[in-house]
Design a protein around this motif. Sequence first.
Motif, PDB file in Angstrom:
ATOM      1  N   TRP A  48     -27.808 -50.879  12.188  1.00 37.65           N
ATOM      2  CA  TRP A  48     -27.677 -50.988  13.633  1.00 37.65           C
ATOM      3  C   TRP A  48     -28.245 -49.783  14.369  1.00 37.65           C
ATOM      4  O   TRP A  48     -28.332 -49.804  15.594  1.00 37.65           O
ATOM      5  N   SER A  49     -28.632 -48.753  13.636  1.00 40.47           N
ATOM      6  CA  SER A  49     -29.337 -47.634  14.278  1.00 40.47           C
ATOM      7  C   SER A  49     -30.847 -47.790  14.070  1.00 40.47           C
ATOM      8  O   SER A  49     -31.560 -46.822  13.875  1.00 40.47           O
ATOM      9  N   PHE A  50     -31.310 -49.034  14.139  1.00 34.89           N
ATOM     10  CA  PHE A  50     -32.727 -49.414  14.137  1.00 34.89           C
ATOM     11  C   PHE A  50     -33.459 -49.090  12.836  1.00 34.89           C
ATOM     12  O   PHE A  50     -34.656 -48.860  12.839  1.00 34.89           O
ATOM     13  N   GLN A  51     -32.777 -49.129  11.718  1.00 37.16           N
ATOM     14  CA  GLN A  51     -33.422 -48.983  10.424  1.00 37.16           C
ATOM     15  C   GLN A  51     -33.500 -50.362   9.762  1.00 37.16           C
ATOM     16  O   GLN A  51     -32.919 -50.623   8.720  1.00 37.16           O
ATOM     17  N   TYR A  52     -34.264 -51.246  10.378  1.00 45.58           N
ATOM     18  CA  TYR A  52     -34.346 -52.637   9.940  1.00 45.58           C
ATOM     19  C   TYR A  52     -35.101 -52.806   8.627  1.00 45.58           C
ATOM     20  O   TYR A  52     -34.992 -53.837   7.989  1.00 45.58           O
TER      21      TYR A  52
END
Length: 87
Positions: free
Chosen positions: A53-57
């Motif tokens: 959820w901290s944009f480490q997709y």
Amino acid sequence: MRRLWDTILAALTPSVRIMLAVLFIMSLLAGIGRLSNSFDLYKLFGLSGPDFWSFQYWRLLTYPMLVTGVVAFLFNGIPIECMGGIL
């Protein structure tokens, strides 16, 4: 035994061979790092909620390549081998 191995490898497409090689190398490196306590690929490539959820997709793609043992390697490798040619 050699003919059996050649027959199995001949049936695989190049992309499936690459995915199986990546799976093998990642699991080997993760095991070496865990045994030597020098690095931890599970923290770097593993899937966790806060990191996702901290944009480490990208963790969605790397997580399946980390296995914890021989049985997990087989359960990840067999579907790649079976469905890789279809995909």
